[in-house]
Write a protein that holds these residues in place. Structure first.
Motif, PDB file in Angstrom:
ATOM      1  N   ARG A  53       0.806  -1.220   0.000  1.00 18.51           N
ATOM      2  CA  ARG A  53       0.000   0.000   0.000  1.00 18.51           C
ATOM      3  C   ARG A  53       0.848   1.283   0.000  1.00 18.51           C
ATOM      4  N   PRO A  54       1.934   1.359   0.792  1.00 16.41           N
ATOM      5  CA  PRO A  54       2.716   2.603   0.769  1.00 16.41           C
ATOM      6  C   PRO A  54       3.202   3.009  -0.627  1.00 16.41           C
ATOM      7  N   ASN A  55       3.411   2.010  -1.464  1.00 14.44           N
ATOM      8  CA  ASN A  55       3.877   2.290  -2.822  1.00 14.44           C
ATOM      9  C   ASN A  55       2.805   2.967  -3.674  1.00 14.44           C
ATOM     10  N   LEU A  56       1.539   2.818  -3.265  1.00 19.37           N
ATOM     11  CA  LEU A  56       0.435   3.309  -4.099  1.00 19.37           C
ATOM     12  C   LEU A  56       0.393   4.829  -4.183  1.00 19.37           C
ATOM     13  N   SER A  57       0.892   5.497  -3.118  1.00 19.71           N
ATOM     14  CA  SER A  57       0.885   6.968  -3.157  1.00 19.71           C
ATOM     15  C   SER A  57       2.273   7.512  -3.489  1.00 19.71           C
ATOM     16  N   LYS A  58       3.254   6.609  -3.580  1.00 14.62           N
ATOM     17  CA  LYS A  58       4.644   7.063  -3.810  1.00 14.62           C
ATOM     18  C   LYS A  58       5.087   6.612  -5.200  1.00 14.62           C
ATOM     19  N   GLY A  59       5.990   5.627  -5.234  1.00 20.02           N
ATOM     20  CA  GLY A  59       6.604   5.249  -6.510  1.00 20.02           C
ATOM     21  C   GLY A  59       5.617   4.920  -7.609  1.00 20.02           C
ATOM     22  N   TYR A  60       4.582   4.124  -7.302  1.00 22.98           N
ATOM     23  CA  TYR A  60       3.672   3.717  -8.366  1.00 22.98           C
ATOM     24  C   TYR A  60       2.904   4.918  -8.904  1.00 22.98           C
TER      25      TYR A  60
ATOM     26  N   PHE B 210      -0.324  13.150   5.451  1.00 25.05           N
ATOM     27  CA  PHE B 210       0.690  12.363   4.744  1.00 25.05           C
ATOM     28  C   PHE B 210       0.211  11.914   3.359  1.00 25.05           C
ATOM     29  N   ILE B 211      -1.002  11.356   3.308  1.00 24.09           N
ATOM     30  CA  ILE B 211      -1.459  10.831   2.015  1.00 24.09           C
ATOM     31  C   ILE B 211      -1.618  11.978   1.010  1.00 24.09           C
ATOM     32  N   GLY B 212      -2.275  13.071   1.447  1.00 22.49           N
ATOM     33  CA  GLY B 212      -2.490  14.203   0.538  1.00 22.49           C
ATOM     34  C   GLY B 212      -1.163  14.737   0.006  1.00 22.49           C
ATOM     35  N   LEU B 213      -0.179  14.846   0.882  1.00 16.92           N
ATOM     36  CA  LEU B 213       1.105  15.416   0.454  1.00 16.92           C
ATOM     37  C   LEU B 213       1.897  14.451  -0.422  1.00 16.92           C
ATOM     38  N   GLU B 214       1.811  13.165  -0.116  1.00 15.29           N
ATOM     39  CA  GLU B 214       2.497  12.196  -0.990  1.00 15.29           C
ATOM     40  C   GLU B 214       1.849  12.197  -2.382  1.00 15.29           C
TER      41      GLU B 214
ATOM     42  N   LEU C 127      -9.263  16.961 -11.790  1.00 16.24           N
ATOM     43  CA  LEU C 127      -9.108  15.787 -10.921  1.00 16.24           C
ATOM     44  C   LEU C 127      -9.086  16.294  -9.487  1.00 16.24           C
ATOM     45  N   VAL C 128      -9.827  15.609  -8.605  1.00 12.96           N
ATOM     46  CA  VAL C 128      -9.830  15.977  -7.187  1.00 12.96           C
ATOM     47  C   VAL C 128      -9.479  14.715  -6.400  1.00 12.96           C
ATOM     48  N   VAL C 129      -8.475  14.810  -5.519  1.00 11.06           N
ATOM     49  CA  VAL C 129      -8.134  13.663  -4.670  1.00 11.06           C
ATOM     50  C   VAL C 129      -8.431  14.047  -3.235  1.00 11.06           C
ATOM     51  N   VAL C 130      -9.246  13.218  -2.579  1.00 10.75           N
ATOM     52  CA  VAL C 130      -9.616  13.492  -1.196  1.00 10.75           C
ATOM     53  C   VAL C 130      -8.767  12.618  -0.274  1.00 10.75           C
ATOM     54  N   GLY C 131      -8.006  13.265   0.608  1.00  8.18           N
ATOM     55  CA  GLY C 131      -7.166  12.531   1.575  1.00  8.18           C
ATOM     56  C   GLY C 131      -7.351  13.151   2.946  1.00  8.18           C
ATOM     57  N   VAL C 132      -8.552  12.972   3.505  1.00  4.75           N
ATOM     58  CA  VAL C 132      -8.847  13.654   4.772  1.00  4.75           C
ATOM     59  C   VAL C 132      -8.933  12.667   5.934  1.00  4.75           C
TER      60      VAL C 132
END
Ligand code: FAD
Ligand code: FES
Length: 552
Positions: free
Chosen positions: A182-189, A293-297, A368-373
């Motif tokens: 899962r951590p890769n999903l917001s980073k490298g991938y 963290f998720i929003g910023l990544e 595109l809107v990404v919600v990371g709240v």
């Protein structure tokens, strides 16, 4: 390595770049007296980077590349007869190469070491123990059902088999894809620097080979504690002797007009990330709602794809609550230097097909809107089953819920923090995996207390931060070093008590902080024990009769 903490593809990369091997050829021998006690030496044997470590008169040789993301283990820390990885704190046995602590799931190779007339030689590679001898014991559960194919569930299934369990294991996952990193999903991938192949933790064959009955797209709807079975959405039923709940967390949905439009996305599963990448490829401007963290990544990864990025957050500084205003302000500058525009101390009040409207009436264009709240622990099954819950599933120090034989691990578990005695719940990858491993051993009757110090990391651009401990509330943040130079340690205290440490590009300090917290925990539990940096910390907790009965 270009990335601060490497990535899932980096392990292979590290193996390949070992054409540039450094240090002595250990097969040809090194003089014993040149290896100081308690130190490591990097060398090589037949084309592989090898770490030679000395503990008293004992010498150990293991592969130098961490099997998680490929970190060089010689930059880590020796603790007793183990080496800890500098990047995400995996721990390997120097004696056997075994991966003793997640996030590494695979062992490192190890070699036989021989001492002859004051010279040390690294000889042949030894066989790595992958599995204990099968355990046949009538007291063991005949079948284990694991609800959740994420970090905790996957680690638990693997651990059961590694510990020699031969009963039935069913791993039910509501996800459509294999358990993934899962951590890769917001980073490298998401950034496009790691391949899709790096997402699954294991291949489908792995589960078949280990006789783990993995069911994907299998959402459990009820747990019957009395007849001990789990009911799945498609009508199938799974009987269990022991059950592990590892259902993770669900992203919080925004309650504003337009939040259900198709271009408004959340990020939790591999399918979410694949869909986000596809949408990003045809988008020009993204609004990220949430400056955690998720929003910023996500912001950093989408900048790497050249999208125009705006971030909306309620806070004055990004991640201020956890890291403090100084670090938050640094992170804001970091993103601004990469072209991100912040809209802080505000919220989104509505979304339409082309824009997001803020509380002050300002409108931000967005395709595109990404919600990371934030996320909410997925505890509805536990509630339905009548288990004790309190903003999570309440577990004791062995990760057992209020019902005997039913355990919980990962994002849903609220457990007694051995450092403060308070019950805590965290949303960290490494914690979830380690809890899955501990729960699995306790299902097998080991009764091991969960005492791992929480660990979290984030990567944004070429910046990396690791966080050790847990400080839900703190009143003092002391910065040692130079934040702007990305070389510092931040200590979080409450009423003078050290609760957590964040390190920026100071891996060894992070490992030392982990050991220090472990020593404090050991001292709190067993005051008579002498504290020494090299003391092996307890891996097994012993007696089930010691059980915390608060949750019962
Ligand atoms: C994009 C992203 C990036 C992250 N990055 C980091 C990071 O850098 N560092 C870090 O420490 N943490 C990170 N995290 C957090 C970390 O991934 C989580 O803490 C961790 O995955 C929790 O593990 P878990 O097993 O509890 O839950 P999950 O990994 O979420 O797994 C839950 C599983 O339960 C299944 N499930 C849910 N309900 C049911 C049901 N009713 N029936 C059957 N199955 C069900 C789901 O399908 C899923 O398979 C990140 C999270 C995300 C989403
Ligand atoms: S690279 Fe070693 S733990 Fe991640």
């Amino acid at each position: 390595m270009s990335r601060v903490f490497g990535g899932p593809d980096a392990s292979a990369e590290a193996q390949m770049t070992e054409a540039t091997l450094t240090g002595p050829d250990l097969a040809k021998g090194v003089v014993f007296s040149t290896i100081a006690d308690g130190t490591m030496m990097l060398g090589h044997v037949h084309g592989e980077a090898v770490l030679l470590a000395r503990r008293g008169d004992k010498l150990f040789a293991v592969a130098n590349v961490c099997t998680h993301y490929g970190a060089p283990l010689n930059e880590g820390l020796l603790v007793d007869d183990t080496v800890r990885c500098p990047w995400h704190h995996a721990c390997f046995s120097l004696r056997t190469g075994e991966a003793l602590r997640a996030p590494a799931l695979n062992p490192v190779s190890h070699w036989r070491v021989e001492r002859q007339d004051g010279t040390v030689y690294v000889r042949e590679k030894l066989e790595t123990l992958r599995k204990r001898a099968p355990s046949v014991d009538a007291r063991l559960p005949g079948s284990v059902v694991i609800l959740g194919g994420g970090a905790a569930g996957n680690a638990a299934a693997e651990t059961l088999r590694r510990e020699g369990y031969i009963g039935r294991i069913t791993l039910l996952s509501a996800d459509q894809s294999l358990p993934c990193d899962r951590p890769n999903l917001s980073k490298g991938y998401l950034a496009g620097t790691a391949t899709a192949e790096s997402n699954p933790l294991r291949s489908a064959d792995f589960y078949k080979h280990h006789d783990i009955d993995l069911r994907l797209g299998a959402r459990a709807t009820t747990i019957d504690r009395l007849s001990r079975h789990v009911q799945v959405e498609d009508g199938s039923r799974y009987v269990f002797d022991a059950l592990l709940l590892a259902t993770g967390a669900d992203p919080v949905r925004l309650d504003v007009p337009g939040s259900d439009l198709p271009h408004v996305r959340h990020l939790r599963t591999q399918l979410d990330s694949i869909a986000l990448v596809a949408k990003a490829l045809s988008s020009r401007r993204v609004v990220v709602i949430g400056a955690g963290f998720i929003g910023l990544e996500v912001a950093a990864s989408l900048r790497a794809r050249n999208l125009e990025v705006h971030v909306i957050g309620r806070e004055t500084y990004p991640m201020e609550k956890i890291l403090g205003p100084e670090v938050g302000s640094f992170i804001r500058r970091l993103h601004e230097e990469h072209g991100v525009t912040f809209h802080l101390r505000t919220t989104a009040t509505s979304i339409d097909a082309h824009s997001v409207t803020l509380k002050n009436g300002e409108s931000l264009e967005a395709d595109l809107v990404v919600v990371g709240v934030g996320v909410r622990p997925a505890i509805s099954l536990a509630e339905q089953a009548g288990l004790a819950t309190d903003r999570g599933v309440t577990v004791d120090e062995y990760l057992e819920t209020s019902s005997k034989g039913i355990f919980a691990a990962g994002d849903i578990a609220r457990w007694p923090d051995p450092l403060t005695g308070e019950r805590i719940r965290v949303e960290h990858w490494v914690v979830a995996e380690r809890q899955g491993q501990t729960a699995a051993r306790n299902i097998l009757g080991r009764w091991e207390r969960f005492q791992a110090v929480p660990f979290f990391w984030t990567e944004q651009y070429d910046f990396g931060l690791a966080y050790i401990g847990h400080a839900a509330h703190w009143d003092k943040a002391e910065i040692d070093g130079d934040l702007d130079a990305r070389d510092c340690t931040i200590t979080y205290r409450k009423a003078g008590r050290k609760l957590a440490v964040a390190v920026i590009h100071r891996d060894l300090e992070g490992l030392r902080a982990e050991v220090e917290f472990e020593q404090t925990i050991a001292r709190l539990r067993r005051p008579e024990r002498s504290i020494d940096a090299n003391i092996e910390l307890p891996r097994t907790g012993g007696d089930p009769h010691d059980k915390d009965i608060q949750s019962r």
